[in-house]
Design a protein around this motif. Structure first.
Motif: not given
Length: 226
Positions: A14-17, A20-25, A34-42, A48-55
């Motif tokens: 679930r975390r991986t999915e 992946r969805r956060v990076i895609e958006l 905020r809009e990305i968080g609202a779309a994926v429920g985070l 921000r942390r997921r994006l930072r971890d993904a560089g």
């Protein structure tokens, strides 16, 4: 070999999915954190942390199209809700809410019951902006004065207590002065005719340099110049 339970495996998947969805958006849209968080429920911090971890760094959003911002403001002043405006302009509710906030417009809340007809809201705002008082407008559209007051505040046309702000039409002022000076109506009768308060009409008469009459006033229809 690390023994991973089914629950842990599902959580990791679930975390991986979600990542992946956060990076895609973030890479294919102009959405904010905020809009990305609202779309994926985070939460925003998690996005921000997921994006930072993904560089990745979220690229700046595109500038709001001026014509769409103007349309959103117009629709809000006509009584449309955030959800309906967002569907009309093709942007998210958060984007529309941000536009209205920047323009100083308070959007209508999401009603639990039926929404007021748009033509009623627009008519009330038009009457108020043309110089009628909130109470008179409320009587004409069949709503409470507090409801009409909320509509005009949301539309950004609320007059200040000292009368400054939206100016009454000149012909309305002239008609009030004419009714008082030429047709010999009292201040109170004139106020009822033009749909403004006693004090407002009295101020118009004074500003026009008309000497206010004292003592008993003639009855309506008596002493009226023809």
């Amino acid at each position: 070999m690390i023994d991973v339970s089914d629950a842990e495996a599902k959580a990791m998947k679930r975390r991986t999915e979600l990542t992946r969805r956060v990076i895609e958006l973030a890479t294919t849209t102009d959405w904010s954190v905020r809009e990305i968080g609202a779309a994926v429920g985070l939460a925003e911090a998690t996005v921000r942390r997921r994006l930072r971890d993904a560089g990745l760094k979220l690229k700046p959003g595109r500038a709001e199209p001026p014509q769409l911002v103007k349309r959103a403001v117009l629709l809000s002043r006509r009584g449309w809700t955030i959800s309906k405006i967002a569907a009309d302009v093709g942007y998210s509710k958060d984007s529309v809410r941000r536009w209205l906030r920047k323009e100083g417009v308070t959007p209508l809340p999401a009603y639990s019951g039926s929404h007021p007809p748009e033509d009623v809201v627009a008519r009330a705002i038009e009457l108020y902006d043309n110089g009628l008082s909130i109470r008179v407008v409320a009587k004409r559209v069949g709503r409470s004065h507090s409801t009409v007051g909320y509509w005009v505040r949301s539309a950004g046309v609320m007059r200040s207590a000292d009368g400054k702000g939206s100016k009454p039409p000149n012909d309305l002022v002239q008609r009030a002065v004419e009714l008082y000076d030429k047709h010999r109506l009292s201040i109170r009768e004139t106020a009822e005719k033009v749909g403004r308060s006693y004090s407002t009409v009295r101020k118009w008469v004074d500003d026009a340099g008309v000497l206010r009459r004292r003592g008993p006033q003639p009855q309506h229809g008596q002493g009226v110049s023809r």
